[in-house]
Scaffold this motif. Structure first.
Motif, PDB file in Angstrom:
ATOM      1  N   ALA A  35       6.651   8.279  -4.487  1.00 21.89           N
ATOM      2  CA  ALA A  35       6.205   8.629  -5.835  1.00 21.89           C
ATOM      3  C   ALA A  35       6.068   7.407  -6.740  1.00 21.89           C
ATOM      4  O   ALA A  35       5.990   7.545  -7.965  1.00 21.89           O
ATOM      5  CB  ALA A  35       7.178   9.637  -6.454  1.00 21.89           C
ATOM      6  N   ASP A  36       6.015   6.209  -6.161  1.00 20.10           N
ATOM      7  CA  ASP A  36       5.877   4.977  -6.950  1.00 20.10           C
ATOM      8  C   ASP A  36       4.525   4.984  -7.656  1.00 20.10           C
ATOM      9  O   ASP A  36       3.475   5.013  -7.025  1.00 20.10           O
ATOM     10  CB  ASP A  36       5.978   3.763  -6.014  1.00 20.10           C
ATOM     11  N   ASN A  37       4.541   4.951  -9.004  1.00 17.81           N
ATOM     12  CA  ASN A  37       3.288   4.958  -9.775  1.00 17.81           C
ATOM     13  C   ASN A  37       3.014   3.614 -10.441  1.00 17.81           C
ATOM     14  O   ASN A  37       2.163   3.520 -11.319  1.00 17.81           O
ATOM     15  CB  ASN A  37       3.305   6.072 -10.823  1.00 17.81           C
ATOM     16  N   VAL A  38       3.744   2.563 -10.019  1.00 16.43           N
ATOM     17  CA  VAL A  38       3.522   1.212 -10.549  1.00 16.43           C
ATOM     18  C   VAL A  38       2.928   0.329  -9.457  1.00 16.43           C
ATOM     19  O   VAL A  38       1.828  -0.191  -9.599  1.00 16.43           O
ATOM     20  CB  VAL A  38       4.834   0.602 -11.086  1.00 16.43           C
ATOM     21  N   MET A  39       3.658   0.131  -8.390  1.00 18.48           N
ATOM     22  CA  MET A  39       3.137  -0.542  -7.200  1.00 18.48           C
ATOM     23  C   MET A  39       3.017   0.551  -6.145  1.00 18.48           C
ATOM     24  O   MET A  39       3.904   0.749  -5.321  1.00 18.48           O
ATOM     25  CB  MET A  39       4.068  -1.657  -6.733  1.00 18.48           C
ATOM     26  N   GLY A  40       1.943   1.310  -6.219  1.00 20.60           N
ATOM     27  CA  GLY A  40       1.799   2.541  -5.456  1.00 20.60           C
ATOM     28  C   GLY A  40       2.083   2.389  -3.971  1.00 20.60           C
ATOM     29  O   GLY A  40       1.853   1.335  -3.375  1.00 20.60           O
ATOM     30  N   PHE A  41       2.570   3.462  -3.378  1.00 20.53           N
ATOM     31  CA  PHE A  41       2.889   3.440  -1.949  1.00 20.53           C
ATOM     32  C   PHE A  41       1.624   3.122  -1.156  1.00 20.53           C
ATOM     33  O   PHE A  41       0.613   3.826  -1.265  1.00 20.53           O
ATOM     34  CB  PHE A  41       3.458   4.792  -1.519  1.00 20.53           C
ATOM     35  N   PRO A  42       1.658   2.063  -0.338  1.00 21.76           N
ATOM     36  CA  PRO A  42       0.463   1.652   0.411  1.00 21.76           C
ATOM     37  C   PRO A  42       0.265   2.483   1.678  1.00 21.76           C
ATOM     38  O   PRO A  42       0.522   2.032   2.787  1.00 21.76           O
ATOM     39  CB  PRO A  42       0.745   0.181   0.733  1.00 21.76           C
ATOM     40  N   MET A  43      -0.218   3.705   1.478  1.00 20.44           N
ATOM     41  CA  MET A  43      -0.441   4.594   2.615  1.00 20.44           C
ATOM     42  C   MET A  43      -1.559   4.047   3.489  1.00 20.44           C
ATOM     43  O   MET A  43      -2.589   3.567   3.002  1.00 20.44           O
ATOM     44  CB  MET A  43      -0.803   5.992   2.123  1.00 20.44           C
ATOM     45  N   GLY A  44      -1.370   4.119   4.791  1.00 23.59           N
ATOM     46  CA  GLY A  44      -2.353   3.601   5.721  1.00 23.59           C
ATOM     47  C   GLY A  44      -3.412   4.615   6.096  1.00 23.59           C
ATOM     48  O   GLY A  44      -3.359   5.784   5.689  1.00 23.59           O
ATOM     49  N   PRO A  45      -4.393   4.195   6.884  1.00 25.44           N
ATOM     50  CA  PRO A  45      -5.451   5.104   7.341  1.00 25.44           C
ATOM     51  C   PRO A  45      -4.862   6.317   8.052  1.00 25.44           C
ATOM     52  O   PRO A  45      -3.911   6.198   8.825  1.00 25.44           O
ATOM     53  CB  PRO A  45      -6.261   4.228   8.305  1.00 25.44           C
ATOM     54  N   GLY A  46      -5.437   7.477   7.746  1.00 28.72           N
ATOM     55  CA  GLY A  46      -4.970   8.698   8.393  1.00 28.72           C
ATOM     56  C   GLY A  46      -3.578   9.115   7.980  1.00 28.72           C
ATOM     57  O   GLY A  46      -2.897   9.848   8.709  1.00 28.72           O
ATOM     58  N   GLY A  47      -3.121   8.650   6.811  1.00 29.28           N
ATOM     59  CA  GLY A  47      -1.785   9.000   6.337  1.00 29.28           C
ATOM     60  C   GLY A  47      -0.670   8.276   7.055  1.00 29.28           C
ATOM     61  O   GLY A  47       0.443   8.794   7.177  1.00 29.28           O
ATOM     62  N   ASP A  48      -0.940   7.045   7.495  1.00 29.29           N
ATOM     63  CA  ASP A  48       0.053   6.247   8.216  1.00 29.29           C
ATOM     64  C   ASP A  48       1.138   5.768   7.262  1.00 29.29           C
ATOM     65  O   ASP A  48       0.920   4.862   6.452  1.00 29.29           O
ATOM     66  CB  ASP A  48      -0.639   5.064   8.888  1.00 29.29           C
ATOM     67  N   GLU A  49       2.329   6.355   7.368  1.00 29.18           N
ATOM     68  CA  GLU A  49       3.435   6.005   6.474  1.00 29.18           C
ATOM     69  C   GLU A  49       4.106   4.694   6.845  1.00 29.18           C
ATOM     70  O   GLU A  49       4.937   4.182   6.086  1.00 29.18           O
ATOM     71  CB  GLU A  49       4.474   7.136   6.470  1.00 29.18           C
ATOM     72  N   THR A  50       3.773   4.128   7.982  1.00 28.80           N
ATOM     73  CA  THR A  50       4.356   2.845   8.380  1.00 28.80           C
ATOM     74  C   THR A  50       3.515   1.663   7.911  1.00 28.80           C
ATOM     75  O   THR A  50       3.887   0.511   8.138  1.00 28.80           O
ATOM     76  CB  THR A  50       4.515   2.760   9.909  1.00 28.80           C
ATOM     77  N   TYR A  51       2.423   1.953   7.227  1.00 31.56           N
ATOM     78  CA  TYR A  51       1.496   0.893   6.832  1.00 31.56           C
ATOM     79  C   TYR A  51       2.092  -0.152   5.889  1.00 31.56           C
ATOM     80  O   TYR A  51       1.643  -1.304   5.881  1.00 31.56           O
ATOM     81  CB  TYR A  51       0.252   1.513   6.187  1.00 31.56           C
ATOM     82  N   PRO A  52       3.114   0.158   5.058  1.00 36.14           N
ATOM     83  CA  PRO A  52       3.672  -0.865   4.165  1.00 36.14           C
ATOM     84  C   PRO A  52       4.152  -2.130   4.867  1.00 36.14           C
ATOM     85  O   PRO A  52       4.303  -3.168   4.226  1.00 36.14           O
ATOM     86  CB  PRO A  52       4.829  -0.135   3.481  1.00 36.14           C
ATOM     87  N   VAL A  53       4.425  -2.075   6.161  1.00 34.42           N
ATOM     88  CA  VAL A  53       4.858  -3.271   6.896  1.00 34.42           C
ATOM     89  C   VAL A  53       3.915  -3.591   8.053  1.00 34.42           C
ATOM     90  O   VAL A  53       4.298  -4.246   9.020  1.00 34.42           O
ATOM     91  CB  VAL A  53       6.313  -3.110   7.407  1.00 34.42           C
ATOM     92  N   ALA A  54       2.670  -3.144   7.951  1.00 35.29           N
ATOM     93  CA  ALA A  54       1.699  -3.371   9.033  1.00 35.29           C
ATOM     94  C   ALA A  54       1.463  -4.850   9.282  1.00 35.29           C
ATOM     95  O   ALA A  54       1.299  -5.284  10.431  1.00 35.29           O
ATOM     96  CB  ALA A  54       0.379  -2.672   8.703  1.00 35.29           C
ATOM     97  N   LEU A  55       1.434  -5.655   8.210  1.00 34.00           N
ATOM     98  CA  LEU A  55       1.192  -7.091   8.343  1.00 34.00           C
ATOM     99  C   LEU A  55       2.223  -7.721   9.275  1.00 34.00           C
ATOM    100  O   LEU A  55       1.868  -8.444  10.209  1.00 34.00           O
ATOM    101  CB  LEU A  55       1.236  -7.741   6.957  1.00 34.00           C
ATOM    102  N   TRP A  56       3.490  -7.454   9.024  1.00 34.86           N
ATOM    103  CA  TRP A  56       4.544  -8.099   9.809  1.00 34.86           C
ATOM    104  C   TRP A  56       4.613  -7.528  11.220  1.00 34.86           C
ATOM    105  O   TRP A  56       4.878  -8.257  12.177  1.00 34.86           O
ATOM    106  CB  TRP A  56       5.888  -7.950   9.097  1.00 34.86           C
ATOM    107  N   ARG A  57       4.375  -6.247  11.376  1.00 33.17           N
ATOM    108  CA  ARG A  57       4.401  -5.651  12.718  1.00 33.17           C
ATOM    109  C   ARG A  57       3.316  -6.275  13.598  1.00 33.17           C
ATOM    110  O   ARG A  57       3.541  -6.539  14.783  1.00 33.17           O
ATOM    111  CB  ARG A  57       4.217  -4.139  12.625  1.00 33.17           C
ATOM    112  N   GLN A  58       2.153  -6.509  12.991  1.00 33.44           N
ATOM    113  CA  GLN A  58       1.075  -7.134  13.755  1.00 33.44           C
ATOM    114  C   GLN A  58       1.394  -8.595  14.057  1.00 33.44           C
ATOM    115  O   GLN A  58       1.203  -9.074  15.176  1.00 33.44           O
ATOM    116  CB  GLN A  58      -0.237  -7.034  12.982  1.00 33.44           C
TER     117      GLN A  58
END
Length: 267
Positions: free
Chosen positions: A178-201
């Protein structure tokens, strides 16, 4: 200018003007050329034992004097033998949107100058931040993170398609849906793990796994996903909660306890 060359310049200017260790502590800022930062010593430090360090970047419109008295930040570090260091951003903000940030060079110089006056445990340098400060912590880890034990980011990040020349050994990130300042960075297709996609890759992590929900306090529960099968021992942890834009109670202390091999506790 390369960071190591800039550090020499900053240190050369700064050290002769620095007095005894406690000339600047808490609300009294330590000056570093034309900028400044704050430090908070842990409780009951013996004056000799090497100190783990948490470098924390404040949120937009704030300064380090708030950080060193913040119960959810300094309240965690001082109880755990961790030296808290809080740089002051120019204009009460940070330059993190693009690469080669001057604030990265400044923060690296802050670490070196703190180390000139306190015995720092170089294997336990943690970098943290909240909101815009979390994005700045990401930027620091991206550009100068090879010597960072862990990135601890709260409600703020970079674009997940950034190319990072360096990286910390471990990444821990927390974000509210529910972050309305730095909004939750939802990934394609509703991917909830997208906030750390950079580091995982970047770390070449596998699919990861969900751990049991946990909470430092009974009124806020986190869903945790972890990636441990990453190259060269890297690890990524993502904590998700239903709330908004805030520093969760106990989150920073819980991460420090786990990173330092202790049983997590609150406060």
């Amino acid at each position: 200018m390369e960071i190591r060359k800039l550090l020499f310049v900053w240190t050369l200017v700064f050290l002769p003007a620095m007095g005894p260790w406690k000339d600047c502590e808490g609300a009294t800022a330590c000056t570093l050329q034309d900028r400044s930062y704050h430090v908070k010593l842990p409780d009951d430090w013996d004056g000799e034992t090497p100190l783990p360090m948490l470098l924390h970047f404040h949120g937009w419109g704030r300064q380090g004097d708030l950080i060193v008295k913040h119960r959810r930040i300094s309240g965690a570090t001082r109880r755990r033998g961790v030296l808290l260091v809080a740089p002051n951003g120019n204009g009460r903000s940070w330059d993190f949107w693009g690469g080669r940030s001057d604030d990265v060079e400044f923060a690296a110089a802050v670490i070196e100058n703190v180390a000139a006056h306190y015995p720092i445990d170089r294997k336990q340098i943690y970098v943290s931040g909240y909101s815009y400060g979390a994005a700045m912590a990401w930027r620091y880890a991206c550009e100068n993170g090879n010597a960072v034990a862990a990135l601890l980011a709260v409600s703020g990040s970079l674009r997940q398609d950034e190319a990072c020349p360096q990286a910390p050994r471990e990444v821990r990130h927390v974000h509210g849906f529910a972050d309305n300042v730095m909004g939750f960075p939802m990934g394609p297709g509703g991917d909830e793990t997208y906030p750390v996609a950079l580091w995982r890759q970047q770390f070449g992590c596998g699919p990861g796994q969900e751990e049991s929900a946990w909470g430092a306090v009974d009124f806020l529960t986190f869903d945790r996903r972890v990636w441990t099968d990453c190259v060269e021992g890297h690890k990524v942890t993502l904590d998700l909660h239903p709330g908004g834009h805030f520093i969760p109670h106990g989150w920073i202390g819980w991460q420090l306890d786990q990173l330092m091999g202790r049983v997590p506790h609150y406060p």
